[in-house]
Design a protein around this motif. Structure first.
Motif, PDB file in Angstrom:
ATOM      1  N   LYS A 196      -6.574   8.929   3.436  1.00  0.00           N
ATOM      2  CA  LYS A 196      -6.158   9.741   4.584  1.00  0.00           C
ATOM      3  C   LYS A 196      -5.508   8.887   5.668  1.00  0.00           C
ATOM      4  N   THR A 197      -6.166   7.795   6.052  1.00  0.00           N
ATOM      5  CA  THR A 197      -5.654   7.019   7.189  1.00  0.00           C
ATOM      6  C   THR A 197      -4.362   6.287   6.837  1.00  0.00           C
ATOM      7  N   LEU A 198      -4.224   5.816   5.588  1.00  0.00           N
ATOM      8  CA  LEU A 198      -2.995   5.115   5.217  1.00  0.00           C
ATOM      9  C   LEU A 198      -1.829   6.086   5.058  1.00  0.00           C
ATOM     10  N   GLN A 199      -2.097   7.284   4.558  1.00  0.00           N
ATOM     11  CA  GLN A 199      -1.043   8.297   4.505  1.00  0.00           C
ATOM     12  C   GLN A 199      -0.615   8.687   5.917  1.00  0.00           C
ATOM     13  N   ASP A 200      -1.585   8.834   6.806  1.00  0.00           N
ATOM     14  CA  ASP A 200      -1.274   9.268   8.165  1.00  0.00           C
ATOM     15  C   ASP A 200      -0.436   8.240   8.914  1.00  0.00           C
ATOM     16  N   ILE A 201      -0.837   6.972   8.862  1.00  0.00           N
ATOM     17  CA  ILE A 201      -0.085   5.970   9.617  1.00  0.00           C
ATOM     18  C   ILE A 201       1.309   5.768   9.039  1.00  0.00           C
ATOM     19  N   ALA A 202       1.443   5.907   7.722  1.00  0.00           N
ATOM     20  CA  ALA A 202       2.747   5.702   7.079  1.00  0.00           C
ATOM     21  C   ALA A 202       3.712   6.847   7.349  1.00  0.00           C
ATOM     22  N   HIS A 203       3.176   7.998   7.750  1.00  0.00           N
ATOM     23  CA  HIS A 203       4.043   9.166   7.916  1.00  0.00           C
ATOM     24  C   HIS A 203       4.047   9.691   9.347  1.00  0.00           C
ATOM     25  N   GLY A 204       3.809   8.791  10.316  1.00  0.00           N
ATOM     26  CA  GLY A 204       4.095   9.120  11.699  1.00  0.00           C
ATOM     27  C   GLY A 204       2.925   9.350  12.617  1.00  0.00           C
ATOM     28  N   ASP A 205       1.693   9.278  12.124  1.00  0.00           N
ATOM     29  CA  ASP A 205       0.545   9.469  13.006  1.00  0.00           C
ATOM     30  C   ASP A 205       0.349   8.222  13.886  1.00  0.00           C
TER      31      ASP A 205
ATOM     32  N   ILE B 236       8.321   2.294   7.531  1.00  0.00           N
ATOM     33  CA  ILE B 236       7.226   2.680   8.421  1.00  0.00           C
ATOM     34  C   ILE B 236       7.775   3.316   9.692  1.00  0.00           C
ATOM     35  N   PRO B 237       7.018   4.205  10.338  1.00  0.00           N
ATOM     36  CA  PRO B 237       7.495   4.893  11.543  1.00  0.00           C
ATOM     37  C   PRO B 237       7.788   3.930  12.689  1.00  0.00           C
ATOM     38  N   GLN B 238       8.625   4.388  13.619  1.00  0.00           N
ATOM     39  CA  GLN B 238       9.014   3.557  14.749  1.00  0.00           C
ATOM     40  C   GLN B 238       7.808   3.183  15.608  1.00  0.00           C
ATOM     41  N   SER B 239       6.846   4.089  15.733  1.00  0.00           N
ATOM     42  CA  SER B 239       5.665   3.794  16.546  1.00  0.00           C
ATOM     43  C   SER B 239       4.895   2.611  15.967  1.00  0.00           C
TER      44      SER B 239
ATOM     45  N   GLY C 287       0.742  -1.245   0.000  1.00  0.00           N
ATOM     46  CA  GLY C 287       0.000   0.000   0.000  1.00  0.00           C
ATOM     47  C   GLY C 287       0.771   1.292   0.000  1.00  0.00           C
ATOM     48  N   VAL C 288       0.261   2.256   0.734  1.00  0.00           N
ATOM     49  CA  VAL C 288       0.771   3.617   0.715  1.00  0.00           C
ATOM     50  C   VAL C 288       2.070   3.723   1.512  1.00  0.00           C
ATOM     51  N   SER C 289       3.185   3.741   0.823  1.00  0.00           N
ATOM     52  CA  SER C 289       4.501   4.052   1.404  1.00  0.00           C
ATOM     53  C   SER C 289       4.987   3.072   2.468  1.00  0.00           C
ATOM     54  N   ALA C 290       4.377   1.904   2.579  1.00  0.00           N
ATOM     55  CA  ALA C 290       4.849   0.924   3.556  1.00  0.00           C
ATOM     56  C   ALA C 290       5.915   0.011   2.955  1.00  0.00           C
ATOM     57  N   THR C 291       6.075   0.048   1.643  1.00  0.00           N
ATOM     58  CA  THR C 291       7.169  -0.636   0.948  1.00  0.00           C
ATOM     59  C   THR C 291       7.717   0.356  -0.065  1.00  0.00           C
ATOM     60  N   ASN C 292       8.978   0.748   0.080  1.00  0.00           N
ATOM     61  CA  ASN C 292       9.514   1.753  -0.823  1.00  0.00           C
ATOM     62  C   ASN C 292      10.819   1.280  -1.463  1.00  0.00           C
ATOM     63  N   GLY C 293      11.517   2.190  -2.103  1.00  0.00           N
ATOM     64  CA  GLY C 293      12.739   1.822  -2.807  1.00  0.00           C
ATOM     65  C   GLY C 293      13.831   1.308  -1.892  1.00  0.00           C
ATOM     66  N   GLN C 294      13.902   1.843  -0.677  1.00  0.00           N
ATOM     67  CA  GLN C 294      14.933   1.399   0.251  1.00  0.00           C
ATOM     68  C   GLN C 294      14.721  -0.048   0.667  1.00  0.00           C
ATOM     69  N   SER C 295      13.498  -0.396   1.060  1.00  0.00           N
ATOM     70  CA  SER C 295      13.235  -1.750   1.547  1.00  0.00           C
ATOM     71  C   SER C 295      13.246  -2.767   0.412  1.00  0.00           C
ATOM     72  N   SER C 296      12.627  -2.431  -0.723  1.00  0.00           N
ATOM     73  CA  SER C 296      12.576  -3.387  -1.833  1.00  0.00           C
ATOM     74  C   SER C 296      13.940  -3.541  -2.498  1.00  0.00           C
ATOM     75  N   GLY C 297      14.699  -2.450  -2.561  1.00  0.00           N
ATOM     76  CA  GLY C 297      16.047  -2.550  -3.111  1.00  0.00           C
ATOM     77  C   GLY C 297      16.936  -3.435  -2.255  1.00  0.00           C
TER      78      GLY C 297
ATOM     79  N   PRO D 106      -0.560   4.914  15.307  1.00  0.00           N
ATOM     80  CA  PRO D 106      -1.083   3.695  14.678  1.00  0.00           C
ATOM     81  C   PRO D 106      -2.365   3.181  15.318  1.00  0.00           C
ATOM     82  N   GLU D 107      -2.654   3.606  16.542  1.00  0.00           N
ATOM     83  CA  GLU D 107      -3.891   3.166  17.183  1.00  0.00           C
ATOM     84  C   GLU D 107      -5.108   3.909  16.630  1.00  0.00           C
ATOM     85  N   ARG D 108      -4.871   5.046  15.999  1.00  0.00           N
ATOM     86  CA  ARG D 108      -5.968   5.888  15.514  1.00  0.00           C
ATOM     87  C   ARG D 108      -6.091   5.850  13.998  1.00  0.00           C
ATOM     88  N   ASN D 109      -5.457   4.878  13.396  1.00  0.00           N
ATOM     89  CA  ASN D 109      -5.502   4.730  11.950  1.00  0.00           C
ATOM     90  C   ASN D 109      -5.648   3.264  11.571  1.00  0.00           C
ATOM     91  N   LEU D 110      -6.018   3.038  10.330  1.00  0.00           N
ATOM     92  CA  LEU D 110      -6.124   1.677   9.825  1.00  0.00           C
ATOM     93  C   LEU D 110      -4.732   1.072   9.741  1.00  0.00           C
TER      94      LEU D 110
END
Length: 465
Positions: A415-424, A265-268, A23-33, A426-430
């Motif tokens: 909205k919720t996938l962008q938020d959780i992927a960028h530091g919001d 993905i964020p440390q949280s 999905g949204v930014s949970a797998t990117n060039g750094q991890s897949s590379g 995780p308990e308040r997002n999908l």
């Protein structure tokens, strides 16, 4: 543990270990590379992927268009730019080792345009396209036109047969593999059919054997089946290896690579993964796509459940059992409900759930004023991230709408996938996760807070653990 047989993809032998796109930014060039560099198959998510400014900072996906159509065009532009950026990054990190795929969702807004744009802009760097969330009939034609393999995601032999007969037989040479995504075990959106019970999981082995039979009938004896969903320890899947009933097999890991040093993905979010309890990941039907999906049953998901529980049927005029008048809204408009439901509604209103929001099914759900305002704002801000959305009634067709009332029992998935992927929080997002995610807390590999590199994880997987 049986030895894993290498597979050849576009002229290169690689480990039969595939990183699932997420999905949204949970797998990117750094991890897949990094996954490709370790000798496997990395997958860049081309779903609203991040791009960067001149300082290397993530460019926020802010939408300035006044209409949904204008914002949709911005969404497609962001998607193409971000996808190209992440593929180029993955190529650099991989050092030319392994193989690189991209993942797209067929039901995402502008899917074909984004796919073509990324393949064109990163021509020669992508070796395969994985695609699910719908029936991607045109996937084969698009992939073949760029000379890359395609990997449809299915959850049954029946789905594969439909794709094969309608389109894929014309481009069989580029069919790199068929992903069997177990609808009861995989994270994210799942392909449960109307004839399958979400509460009665089926053994994946006979389903995969049937898929292989269907593939063999199509002459695809050497085309791998990619087993996705529930794969944690390969020693638990040895009966799939060197098994003529299964044939060539590749194993996909979606949830487990989230907890690596290269994972974006964020440390949280990473910390929360280590605290998932067995059974805490559940199937639900709240997604605006209409598909079932598997996610952690956190406060976000529980609020969705409670919202739907505060629901009653109504009519505009007294009819049948609906004889009790109920005043709703600031103007006190009367609707008619059953006496029992009126008592329930008045209890909810007294508890602060004062806003009655109408659904497409001639029911009302009761929410707080704050939640109602949030829902309305999210619906107004829609940018068409799906080909059709039941939450906002968006459709990317000529009319721009599904023609149905927007459904307040769902949510803005972008909205919720962008938020959780960028530091919001995780308990308040999908928080999507596979059903084996609880094993982060039981697997000794992660004891004492250990977070492996991707290479350490791949080396561990090869041993069967």
């Amino acid at each position: 543990m049986k030895a894993l047989n290498a597979v050849r993809i576009q002229g290169v032998e690689v480990l039969p270990l595939l990183e699932g796109g997420k999905g949204v930014s949970a797998t990117n060039g750094q991890s897949s590379g990094a996954w490709a560099a370790a000798g496997g198959i990395g997958t860049v998510s081309a779903v609203n992927a991040d791009s960067y400014d001149a300082n290397g900072e993530i460019v926020p996906q802010v939408y300035r268009g006044k209409t949904r159509r204008e914002r949709h065009e911005e969404l497609v532009e962001y998607g193409i730019r971000g996808g190209i950026t992440q593929v180029q990054r993955a190529h650099d990190v991989s050092g030319g080792k392994g193989r690189l795929h991209i993942n797209v969702l067929w039901e995402m807004g502008g899917a074909e345009r984004v796919l073509k744009g990324v393949l064109e802009g990163a021509r020669g760097l992508v070796h395969g396209v994985t695609c699910g969330a719908g029936m991607p009939y045109r996937l084969s034609e698009i992939a073949a036109s760029f000379g890359v393999n395609y990997y449809p995601i299915v959850s049954s032999g029946r789905a594969f047969r439909a794709l094969w007969k309608r389109a894929y037989h014309k481009f069989s040479h580029f069919l790199g593999g068929v992903v069997y995504e177990d609808p009861w075990l995989a994270g994210g959106h799942n392909g449960l059919s109307n004839s399958e019970d979400p509460l009665k999981p089926e053994d994946p082995y006979p389903r995969v054997v049937q898929l292989r039979k269907d593939m063999n009938e199509a002459g695809l004896h050497d085309t791998p089946v990619i087993m996705a969903g529930g794969v944690w320890y390969l020693r638990e899947w040895q009966h799939f290896i060197d098994n003529p009933e299964v044939g060539p097999v590749i194993f996909q890991f979606g949830t487990r690579p989230l907890l690596t040093q290269e994972s974006p993905i964020p440390q949280s979010w990473k910390d929360r993964l280590t605290r998932i309890a067995k059974g805490e990941v559940s199937l639900h039907r709240f997604s605006p796509t209409g598909f079932y999906s598997s996610a952690v049953r956190n406060p976000f998901l529980r609020e969705m459940e409670e919202r739907s529980e505060r629901q009653i049927a109504y009519s505009s005029e007294p009819v049948g059992d609906h004889q009790a008048a109920l005043a709703i809204g600031a103007r006190g408009r009367l609707v008619y409900v059953t006496p029992h439901d009126k008592e329930r509604a008045e209890g909810w209103i007294a508890a602060g759930f004062s806003e009655a929001m109408r659904t497409p099914d001639h029911t009302m759900v009761f929410v707080t004023l704050e939640k109602a305002r949030e829902i309305h704002k999210d619906q107004i801000d829609c940018m068409g991230c799906l080909s059709a959305c039941k939450f906002s009634n968006w459709s990317q067709g000529e009319e721009g709408t599904t023609g149905k009332k927007a459904d307040p029992r769902s949510f803005c998935i972008q909205k919720t996938l962008q938020d959780i992927a960028h530091g919001d929080d995780p308990e308040r997002n999908l928080m999507f996760a596979g059903h084996s995610a609880y094993r982060f807390g039981t697997d000794p590999f992660y004891s004492n807070g250990f977070v492996p590199t991707v290479r350490q994880l791949v080396d561990r997987l090869v041993t069967g653990d």
